[in-house]
Design an enzyme around this catalytic site. Sequence first.
Site, mmCIF file in Angstrom:
data_model
loop_
_atom_site.group_PDB
_atom_site.id
_atom_site.type_symbol
_atom_site.label_atom_id
_atom_site.label_comp_id
_atom_site.label_asym_id
_atom_site.label_seq_id
_atom_site.Cartn_x
_atom_site.Cartn_y
_atom_site.Cartn_z
ATOM 1 C CB VAL A 93 2.014 10.533 -4.740
ATOM 2 C CG1 VAL A 93 2.925 9.404 -5.434
ATOM 3 C CG2 VAL A 93 1.744 11.572 -5.586
ATOM 4 C CE1 TYR A 94 3.558 5.503 -6.931
ATOM 5 C CE2 TYR A 94 3.123 3.377 -5.867
ATOM 6 C CZ TYR A 94 3.834 4.135 -6.351
ATOM 7 O OH TYR A 94 5.520 3.977 -6.384
ATOM 8 C CB SER A 95 -4.343 6.358 -8.352
ATOM 9 O OG SER A 95 -4.031 5.935 -9.547
ATOM 10 C CG ASP A 96 -5.635 12.180 -5.092
ATOM 11 O OD1 ASP A 96 -4.796 12.722 -4.093
ATOM 12 O OD2 ASP A 96 -6.899 12.994 -5.343
#
Length: 326
Positions: free
Chosen positions: A60-63
């Site tokens: 999920v980090y920065s998509d």
Amino acid sequence: MEYVKLGNTGLDVSRLCLGCMGFGVAERWIHEWVLNEENSRPIIKKALELGINFFDTANVYSDGTSEEIVGRALKDYANRDEIVIATKVHFRMHQGPNGAGLSRKAIMSEIDKSLKRLGTDYVDLYQIHRWDYNTPIEETMEALHDVVKAGKARYIGASAMYAWQFLKALNVAEKHGWTRFVSMQNHLNLIYREEEREMLPLCKEEKIGVIPYSPLAGGRLTRDPQETTHRSETDQVGKSKYDKTAAADRIIVERVAAIAEKRGASRVQIALAWLLQKQPVTAPIIGATKLSHLEVASSALSITLTPEEVASLEEPYVPHPVVGAV
């Protein structure tokens, strides 16, 4: 750099882990302070030069762009057999049904996407980012077991949940002969110590490695309360964790500063030294966005606090509302 085993495994990890939430494309994430690839790569390279072999990110980090940046940098700078790559699964990655959570469908889909972004055949540690209240834990644990047996992950871990949930997952895995969690990534620092009540004793008893996130409380332990940074002014997640208890926490921040001044050390060193001596902590996760952050953090390994200093730092603590697990 020091190296230790991760929990009850034979896996060697550096005593500090580089947290990679701060790397990515800011426009695709809730944090506008994240570093782009050009500015991230020198920090990853510096971590390797300091002997850090443990890198933690999440889908999920920065998509997903954090995984992409970390994967490309480690491929260029490191020997894959010597480094430990950890990533996580749970939060929403696409709209519509099955875009989040810990169902078998989500886990099997997201591990392949993470591996593709990271540019590797396997991750060393695959972690559930939060507890999924909408999926039976049996389904989740069997899916994670199958991920390991397929060779896509070497170990599995968990993050930020209640102790009863973690114990339930451990028992389900043991009952069915499935792969058990070997690590717990939880919220722990000098101004948030609620994990000492149940989670840390549970991890010690079960020989689980503890890799705390937010070891410096988003920088609050490293500066005077009136000082601000771009991150502290814009990080709404950090505000939700710490602003309500800022007045009670102030005396702890002041004691960190006093001990640092007396020792001729930095506040970062003192706050990390406290965490490093806390059992059963394995490797705090350092969220560095400057080269100096890594250099100072690594120097904390040489500091051993006296029992009197530990008592001084711990004495002012008051109970805090639980954050992170929910």
